[in-house]
Design a protein around this motif. Structure first.
Motif, PDB file in Angstrom:
ATOM      1  N   PHE A   1       0.899  -1.265  -0.065  1.00  7.23           N
ATOM      2  CA  PHE A   1      -0.050   0.059  -0.019  1.00  7.23           C
ATOM      3  C   PHE A   1       0.936   1.263   0.158  1.00  7.23           C
ATOM      4  N   ASP A   2       1.817   1.326   0.994  1.00 12.15           N
ATOM      5  CA  ASP A   2       2.567   2.555   1.168  1.00 12.15           C
ATOM      6  C   ASP A   2       3.527   2.812   0.121  1.00 12.15           C
ATOM      7  N   LEU A   3       4.079   1.761  -0.504  1.00 11.37           N
ATOM      8  CA  LEU A   3       5.171   1.741  -1.522  1.00 11.37           C
ATOM      9  C   LEU A   3       4.244   2.114  -2.809  1.00 11.37           C
ATOM     10  N   LEU A   4       3.406   1.589  -3.240  1.00 11.59           N
ATOM     11  CA  LEU A   4       2.524   2.192  -4.394  1.00 11.59           C
ATOM     12  C   LEU A   4       2.239   3.719  -4.342  1.00 11.59           C
ATOM     13  N   PHE A   5       1.872   4.044  -3.226  1.00  7.74           N
ATOM     14  CA  PHE A   5       1.645   5.668  -2.969  1.00  7.74           C
ATOM     15  C   PHE A   5       2.857   6.399  -3.205  1.00  7.74           C
ATOM     16  N   ALA A   6       3.974   5.951  -2.564  1.00  6.81           N
ATOM     17  CA  ALA A   6       5.133   6.804  -2.511  1.00  6.81           C
ATOM     18  C   ALA A   6       5.771   6.756  -4.108  1.00  6.81           C
ATOM     19  N   LEU A   7       5.623   5.598  -4.682  1.00  9.66           N
ATOM     20  CA  LEU A   7       6.083   5.583  -6.225  1.00  9.66           C
ATOM     21  C   LEU A   7       5.258   6.244  -6.963  1.00  9.66           C
ATOM     22  N   GLU A   8       4.052   6.576  -6.801  1.00  8.54           N
ATOM     23  CA  GLU A   8       3.020   7.475  -7.364  1.00  8.54           C
ATOM     24  C   GLU A   8       3.330   9.056  -7.415  1.00  8.54           C
ATOM     25  N   MET A   9       3.865   9.253  -5.983  1.00  6.70           N
ATOM     26  CA  MET A   9       4.210  10.418  -5.627  1.00  6.70           C
ATOM     27  C   MET A   9       5.537  10.820  -6.433  1.00  6.70           C
ATOM     28  N   PHE A  10       6.441  10.063  -6.394  1.00  5.42           N
ATOM     29  CA  PHE A  10       7.809  10.133  -7.249  1.00  5.42           C
ATOM     30  C   PHE A  10       7.398  10.449  -8.607  1.00  5.42           C
ATOM     31  N   LYS A  11       6.548   9.684  -9.261  1.00  5.82           N
ATOM     32  CA  LYS A  11       5.948   9.711 -10.649  1.00  5.82           C
ATOM     33  C   LYS A  11       5.350  11.251 -10.860  1.00  5.82           C
ATOM     34  N   ARG A  12       4.555  11.399 -10.078  1.00  5.01           N
ATOM     35  CA  ARG A  12       3.926  12.932 -10.018  1.00  5.01           C
ATOM     36  C   ARG A  12       4.738  14.316 -10.109  1.00  5.01           C
ATOM     37  N   CYS A  13       5.962  13.897  -9.155  1.00  7.27           N
ATOM     38  CA  CYS A  13       6.592  15.133  -9.000  1.00  7.27           C
ATOM     39  C   CYS A  13       7.874  14.956 -10.022  1.00  7.27           C
TER      40      CYS A  13
END
Length: 232
Positions: free
Chosen positions: A105-117
């Motif tokens: 859960f948390d890693l998918l959100f973190a990876l999406e954050m990196f992608k968006r930013c």
């Protein structure tokens, strides 16, 4: 965690609170992490992340986390700034180990954050340790972080409040207790167990080995990865 600290210069315990369950549609509203080295906890971050203009936290998330729109407006920082701070914490000239309870859960959100930013942590490789998978091999159901805190007698030392920073500090203590119990945490790196009844939540990550995990005590998921007989 002596063996893990010999292997990794940086171990990052982290947790997120989010507006929902879908990393592609929802957003992190609180990101907390603790950087652990041989010296112990060297750095902590706890950032509220502002939502895009006009978006609000769903009522059910406010009820669960006690994070409000006013808190984000008053104390929140830009989403990109939170991402930059987290990336800088992970930065390493060696492999970095990320640790979370239900890390999928948390890693998918973190990876999406990196992608968006448009940011990528500068490390040769990011490795993952899911304490939920470890705990399922150690104790009977249920397996939430709160259950692990109670199981290891940590209720007077830490709290599980559905606030990210509290959960990170609790996770650190739980992981130390699991390591003291049995020094096999390294066997669980990049290994994630899932309930065969429900399957894998979210997209598969290439570096992770996903295996159905039995609730039968005495079984070790790493043994199954190495070709052992599945537990029934």
């Amino acid at each position: 965690m002596r063996e893990l600290l010999k292997r990794f210069k940086k171990i990052i315990f982290f947790d997120t609170e989010t507006t929902g369950l879908d990393p592609e549609k929802d957003q992190i509203i609180e990101l907390a992490a603790a950087l652990v080295t041989e010296k112990g906890i060297e750095l902590k971050i706890d950032a509220f992340c502002k939502l895009p203009e006009g978006e609000k936290i769903p009522d059910k998330i406010v009820e669960l986390t006690h994070i409000t729109d006013d808190m984000l407006a008053d104390k929140g920082i830009a989403y990109n700034e939170a991402c930059r701070i987290f990336c800088n914490m992970i930065h390493s000239d060696g492999e970095a180990l990320l640790v979370a309870h239900n890390i999928q859960f948390d890693l998918l959100f973190a990876l999406e954050m990196f992608k968006r930013c448009g940011m990528v942590p500068k490390a040769p490789k990011l490795r993952a340790l899911d304490t939920l998978t470890v705990y399922k091999d150690r104790a009977a159901y249920p397996h939430k972080l709160a259950n692990a805190i109670e199981h290891y007698g940590l209720t007077d030392k830490v709290q599980n409040s559905h606030r990210a920073i509290d959960d990170v500090l609790a996770l650190y203590e739980v992981t130390k207790a699991m390591d003291a119990e049995r020094e096999d945490l390294a066997d669980y790196i990049d290994l994630l167990g899932y309930n065969p009844k429900y399957g894998i939540t979210g997209r598969k990550l290439k570096q992770i080995t996903y295996l159905p995990q039995s609730y039968k005590l005495g079984c070790r998921l790493p043994d199954l990865r190495e070709g052992g007989e599945p537990c029934e």
